[in-house]
Every structure is written in C-alpha cells, then in structure tokens.
Design a protein around this motif. Sequence first.
Motif, PDB file in Angstrom:
ATOM      1  N   LYS A   1       0.837  -1.202   0.000  1.00  0.00           N
ATOM      2  CA  LYS A   1       0.000   0.000   0.000  1.00  0.00           C
ATOM      3  C   LYS A   1       0.868   1.246   0.000  1.00  0.00           C
ATOM      4  O   LYS A   1       0.569   2.231  -0.681  1.00  0.00           O
ATOM      5  CB  LYS A   1      -0.930  -0.006   1.217  1.00  0.00           C
ATOM      6  N   ARG A   2       1.955   1.193   0.773  1.00  0.00           N
ATOM      7  CA  ARG A   2       2.895   2.323   0.796  1.00  0.00           C
ATOM      8  C   ARG A   2       3.626   2.451  -0.537  1.00  0.00           C
ATOM      9  O   ARG A   2       3.853   3.565  -1.030  1.00  0.00           O
ATOM     10  CB  ARG A   2       3.895   2.139   1.931  1.00  0.00           C
ATOM     11  N   LEU A   3       3.988   1.310  -1.138  1.00  0.00           N
ATOM     12  CA  LEU A   3       4.656   1.341  -2.434  1.00  0.00           C
ATOM     13  C   LEU A   3       3.755   1.974  -3.488  1.00  0.00           C
ATOM     14  O   LEU A   3       4.230   2.705  -4.370  1.00  0.00           O
ATOM     15  CB  LEU A   3       5.042  -0.083  -2.856  1.00  0.00           C
ATOM     16  N   ALA A   4       2.455   1.708  -3.406  1.00  0.00           N
ATOM     17  CA  ALA A   4       1.496   2.250  -4.375  1.00  0.00           C
ATOM     18  C   ALA A   4       1.464   3.777  -4.345  1.00  0.00           C
ATOM     19  O   ALA A   4       1.110   4.423  -5.343  1.00  0.00           O
ATOM     20  CB  ALA A   4       0.107   1.691  -4.104  1.00  0.00           C
TER      21      ALA A   4
ATOM     22  N   TRP B   1       9.819   0.918 -20.546  1.00  0.00           N
ATOM     23  CA  TRP B   1       8.863  -0.196 -20.555  1.00  0.00           C
ATOM     24  C   TRP B   1       7.879  -0.115 -19.396  1.00  0.00           C
ATOM     25  O   TRP B   1       6.842  -0.785 -19.398  1.00  0.00           O
ATOM     26  CB  TRP B   1       9.623  -1.525 -20.507  1.00  0.00           C
ATOM     27  N   LEU B   2       8.185   0.734 -18.399  1.00  0.00           N
ATOM     28  CA  LEU B   2       7.305   0.876 -17.233  1.00  0.00           C
ATOM     29  C   LEU B   2       6.391   2.101 -17.330  1.00  0.00           C
ATOM     30  O   LEU B   2       5.709   2.428 -16.355  1.00  0.00           O
ATOM     31  CB  LEU B   2       8.149   0.979 -15.957  1.00  0.00           C
ATOM     32  N   GLN B   3       6.388   2.741 -18.469  1.00  0.00           N
ATOM     33  CA  GLN B   3       5.520   3.905 -18.635  1.00  0.00           C
ATOM     34  C   GLN B   3       4.071   3.538 -18.341  1.00  0.00           C
ATOM     35  O   GLN B   3       3.595   2.475 -18.755  1.00  0.00           O
ATOM     36  CB  GLN B   3       5.617   4.440 -20.068  1.00  0.00           C
ATOM     37  N   HIS B   4       3.401   4.428 -17.640  1.00  0.00           N
ATOM     38  CA  HIS B   4       1.970   4.294 -17.302  1.00  0.00           C
ATOM     39  C   HIS B   4       1.691   3.130 -16.341  1.00  0.00           C
ATOM     40  O   HIS B   4       0.536   2.759 -16.155  1.00  0.00           O
ATOM     41  CB  HIS B   4       1.119   4.143 -18.562  1.00  0.00           C
ATOM     42  N   ARG B   5       2.734   2.563 -15.756  1.00  0.00           N
ATOM     43  CA  ARG B   5       2.528   1.520 -14.750  1.00  0.00           C
ATOM     44  C   ARG B   5       2.815   2.105 -13.367  1.00  0.00           C
ATOM     45  O   ARG B   5       3.830   2.772 -13.173  1.00  0.00           O
ATOM     46  CB  ARG B   5       3.449   0.322 -14.987  1.00  0.00           C
ATOM     47  N   PRO B   6       1.940   1.838 -12.394  1.00  0.00           N
ATOM     48  CA  PRO B   6       2.172   2.367 -11.043  1.00  0.00           C
ATOM     49  C   PRO B   6       3.354   1.682 -10.367  1.00  0.00           C
ATOM     50  O   PRO B   6       3.823   0.627 -10.810  1.00  0.00           O
ATOM     51  CB  PRO B   6       0.863   2.049 -10.316  1.00  0.00           C
ATOM     52  N   ALA B   7       3.806   2.271  -9.288  1.00  0.00           N
ATOM     53  CA  ALA B   7       4.985   1.748  -8.586  1.00  0.00           C
ATOM     54  C   ALA B   7       4.759   0.360  -8.017  1.00  0.00           C
ATOM     55  O   ALA B   7       5.717  -0.382  -7.804  1.00  0.00           O
ATOM     56  CB  ALA B   7       5.394   2.712  -7.474  1.00  0.00           C
ATOM     57  N   ASP B   8       3.501   0.006  -7.768  1.00  0.00           N
ATOM     58  CA  ASP B   8       3.229  -1.307  -7.175  1.00  0.00           C
ATOM     59  C   ASP B   8       2.649  -2.300  -8.185  1.00  0.00           C
ATOM     60  O   ASP B   8       1.987  -3.257  -7.792  1.00  0.00           O
ATOM     61  CB  ASP B   8       2.260  -1.168  -5.993  1.00  0.00           C
ATOM     62  N   CYS B   9       2.912  -2.115  -9.463  1.00  0.00           N
ATOM     63  CA  CYS B   9       2.389  -3.045 -10.468  1.00  0.00           C
ATOM     64  C   CYS B   9       3.001  -4.433 -10.271  1.00  0.00           C
ATOM     65  O   CYS B   9       4.004  -4.598  -9.565  1.00  0.00           O
ATOM     66  CB  CYS B   9       2.648  -2.535 -11.883  1.00  0.00           C
TER      67      CYS B   9
ATOM     68  N   PHE C   1      13.247  -9.263   2.701  1.00  0.00           N
ATOM     69  CA  PHE C   1      12.278  -8.615   1.820  1.00  0.00           C
ATOM     70  C   PHE C   1      11.816  -7.285   2.416  1.00  0.00           C
ATOM     71  O   PHE C   1      11.742  -6.267   1.720  1.00  0.00           O
ATOM     72  CB  PHE C   1      11.086  -9.541   1.603  1.00  0.00           C
ATOM     73  N   GLN C   2      11.538  -7.283   3.689  1.00  0.00           N
ATOM     74  CA  GLN C   2      11.081  -6.070   4.356  1.00  0.00           C
ATOM     75  C   GLN C   2      12.149  -4.979   4.301  1.00  0.00           C
ATOM     76  O   GLN C   2      11.847  -3.811   4.033  1.00  0.00           O
ATOM     77  CB  GLN C   2      10.729  -6.393   5.810  1.00  0.00           C
ATOM     78  N   VAL C   3      13.402  -5.356   4.528  1.00  0.00           N
ATOM     79  CA  VAL C   3      14.504  -4.386   4.489  1.00  0.00           C
ATOM     80  C   VAL C   3      14.643  -3.791   3.088  1.00  0.00           C
ATOM     81  O   VAL C   3      14.814  -2.570   2.930  1.00  0.00           O
ATOM     82  CB  VAL C   3      15.830  -5.052   4.921  1.00  0.00           C
ATOM     83  N   LEU C   4      14.571  -4.619   2.054  1.00  0.00           N
ATOM     84  CA  LEU C   4      14.696  -4.120   0.690  1.00  0.00           C
ATOM     85  C   LEU C   4      13.524  -3.190   0.342  1.00  0.00           C
ATOM     86  O   LEU C   4      13.723  -2.148  -0.295  1.00  0.00           O
ATOM     87  CB  LEU C   4      14.746  -5.284  -0.312  1.00  0.00           C
ATOM     88  N   MET C   5      12.314  -3.554   0.752  1.00  0.00           N
ATOM     89  CA  MET C   5      11.150  -2.704   0.481  1.00  0.00           C
ATOM     90  C   MET C   5      11.327  -1.322   1.109  1.00  0.00           C
ATOM     91  O   MET C   5      11.070  -0.294   0.473  1.00  0.00           O
ATOM     92  CB  MET C   5       9.885  -3.377   1.010  1.00  0.00           C
ATOM     93  N   GLU C   6      11.750  -1.287   2.351  1.00  0.00           N
ATOM     94  CA  GLU C   6      11.963  -0.007   3.028  1.00  0.00           C
ATOM     95  C   GLU C   6      13.048   0.796   2.310  1.00  0.00           C
ATOM     96  O   GLU C   6      12.949   2.024   2.175  1.00  0.00           O
ATOM     97  CB  GLU C   6      12.361  -0.230   4.493  1.00  0.00           C
ATOM     98  N   TYR C   7      14.083   0.105   1.852  1.00  0.00           N
ATOM     99  CA  TYR C   7      15.210   0.751   1.175  1.00  0.00           C
ATOM    100  C   TYR C   7      14.772   1.432  -0.121  1.00  0.00           C
ATOM    101  O   TYR C   7      15.114   2.596  -0.368  1.00  0.00           O
ATOM    102  CB  TYR C   7      16.277  -0.307   0.903  1.00  0.00           C
ATOM    103  N   VAL C   8      14.006   0.742  -0.957  1.00  0.00           N
ATOM    104  CA  VAL C   8      13.621   1.327  -2.246  1.00  0.00           C
ATOM    105  C   VAL C   8      12.526   2.378  -2.097  1.00  0.00           C
ATOM    106  O   VAL C   8      12.432   3.294  -2.916  1.00  0.00           O
ATOM    107  CB  VAL C   8      13.171   0.246  -3.261  1.00  0.00           C
TER     108      VAL C   8
END
Length: 282
Positions: A86-89, A116-124, A198-205
């Motif tokens: 939800k935060r990534l979105a 290639w990611l044009q028009h795609r949201p961050a959480d696609c 996984f949690q650490v990488l998510m927070e990092y990006v």
Amino acid sequence: MLQDLPAELLLEIISLLSFRDTLMLGTTCKSVYSTVAGVPKNFHRHWVLQYLKLIPKNIKIGTIQQEADKDVDWMQAMREVVSLFKRLAKCPSAAVDISGHFGTIGAGRLQKYLRWLQHRPADCDIVRRVLVGVSMLPTSFREMTEIVNKDESKICFTERSKIILNWLFPKEKNYRIKIERLLEVDKLVDPFFNFNKFQVLMEYVMDSNERLRLVMAEYHQISCRGLFEDVGFLSWTRPSSILVEIESGSSDENFTKHGRQIGALLDLIKLNNQSPGIRFWA
C-alpha cells in the motif's frame, strides 16, 4: 451448518482456501471465526507466500516449516506485506524522468531502460515480483555459483540460484521453449524467501525513488537481452577465474569486461545488500 463441523475438519477446509476466502469464511459465524483466528502459524506463512505469488493458489497448506522462518510472526508478516505494498502504491513510479514527470519522454530525459514501465504504477505486478525476487539474492556473486562437475576451472549457477533466477526472469522459460531446449521441472522458490530481507529491501527502495528506478533498470538490462549470456541460467558456465576478476573490479569495469547482464546482476546483488558506493545512473 459450518458451526456444527469439528474444528479439525474446518482446518482441513481452510487449508484449501486463500487468505481472502478464509477471512470471508470467518464472517459466517462465531465458531468458525474462532477456528479461523486460531489457525496454526504455517497457515499464515502459506498465505504470505501466495500473496507474493511465490507458490500457486492451488497448493494445499502443508505442515513443513522452514528452519529460517521459526522466528517470524507470519500473522503480523501478512499485515506488514499488505501495508508495504500500500505504501509502495503511493510512491512515484519507476518511470518518472529525472525532472519528475511521469512517463514523459518528450524532453528525452526518461531513461531508456525504464520506458517499458511507462503508465505503470509503482506497485504493479512486475515491480512486486522483481522486489520479491531481488530480496532472495545472496550477499555476493560467488555465493550464487559452484564448480562444474568437480572441474575447479569452471563454475555454474547453484541449484538455488537457478530456481530463484528463473522465477525472477520468467521470460527465460519462453525463450528456451522457442529454441526447443528442454526445461527442468519447475521447482518452488518459496524455501529461499526470507521475510526480514524482503522487508529491508522494500523499506530501502521506498525511501528513495532513485533506488527503485535503479532496481528496475538493472532488471531490464538483463531481461531485455533474452537468454542470460545467450545460453540461459540453467546452462551458463564461465571460467572460475571470473570470480576474482569480479571481486577485484569496479562496477564499470565489470560491465565492460563481463557484459551488461552480469554487470546488472552484480548491481542487483549490491542493491539488495544496500552496499556503499552504488552509482545511481537511471
């Protein structure tokens, strides 16, 4: 009717359901809700893995618990995964040019490996898959390799690495079919997933858009070129001397000497480990 079933039978039914379906089942009556609320730890682990698409939806919940997962509160992990996405979105898309415009290439400033990611949201879906897959990479390229059939002069990817990389880059399967090469039987990748990493990488990006951009650009540098090193992860080999060359070379030197696919994979490993000195070029 459901409330009259033995708790053991209700658990057996729940073991066939997704997390969402289980929650809906729990709303039917208090006795069923109590059973749902008290399901074993491995049920929640199974639902997390399903949510992350690490296992198919039609796999029944098993009883085997991974050794590395024993300290994870999987009920809380399920809530955390949903919260992370939800935060990534709400984050800017990776397809944002350096001036901050979403998917704009009129000014010529959108990096070509991000178009290639044009028009795609961050959480696609593809971004989610990449972040899950990259989080399973080890701390070094050396850890991803082993000697070939006791021949110390050559290395190949380990079985673990092959499984992770083929999950992370699913197009490899299509390419191998096209060139009429046999595929190994698909093996589940879930034993290699570590929630904490996984949690650490998510927070990092999510802390910086340039990090998310670089992860996705490096990923595309590998995937857009077809089979890895023209042979694919399953068949890849190199002289073992490449390990010392990689470890003694700079990022730019490795890209130049060993090719963009290996160079990009090395950078993905660095990003997963939040290594110092990463060059954010995308």
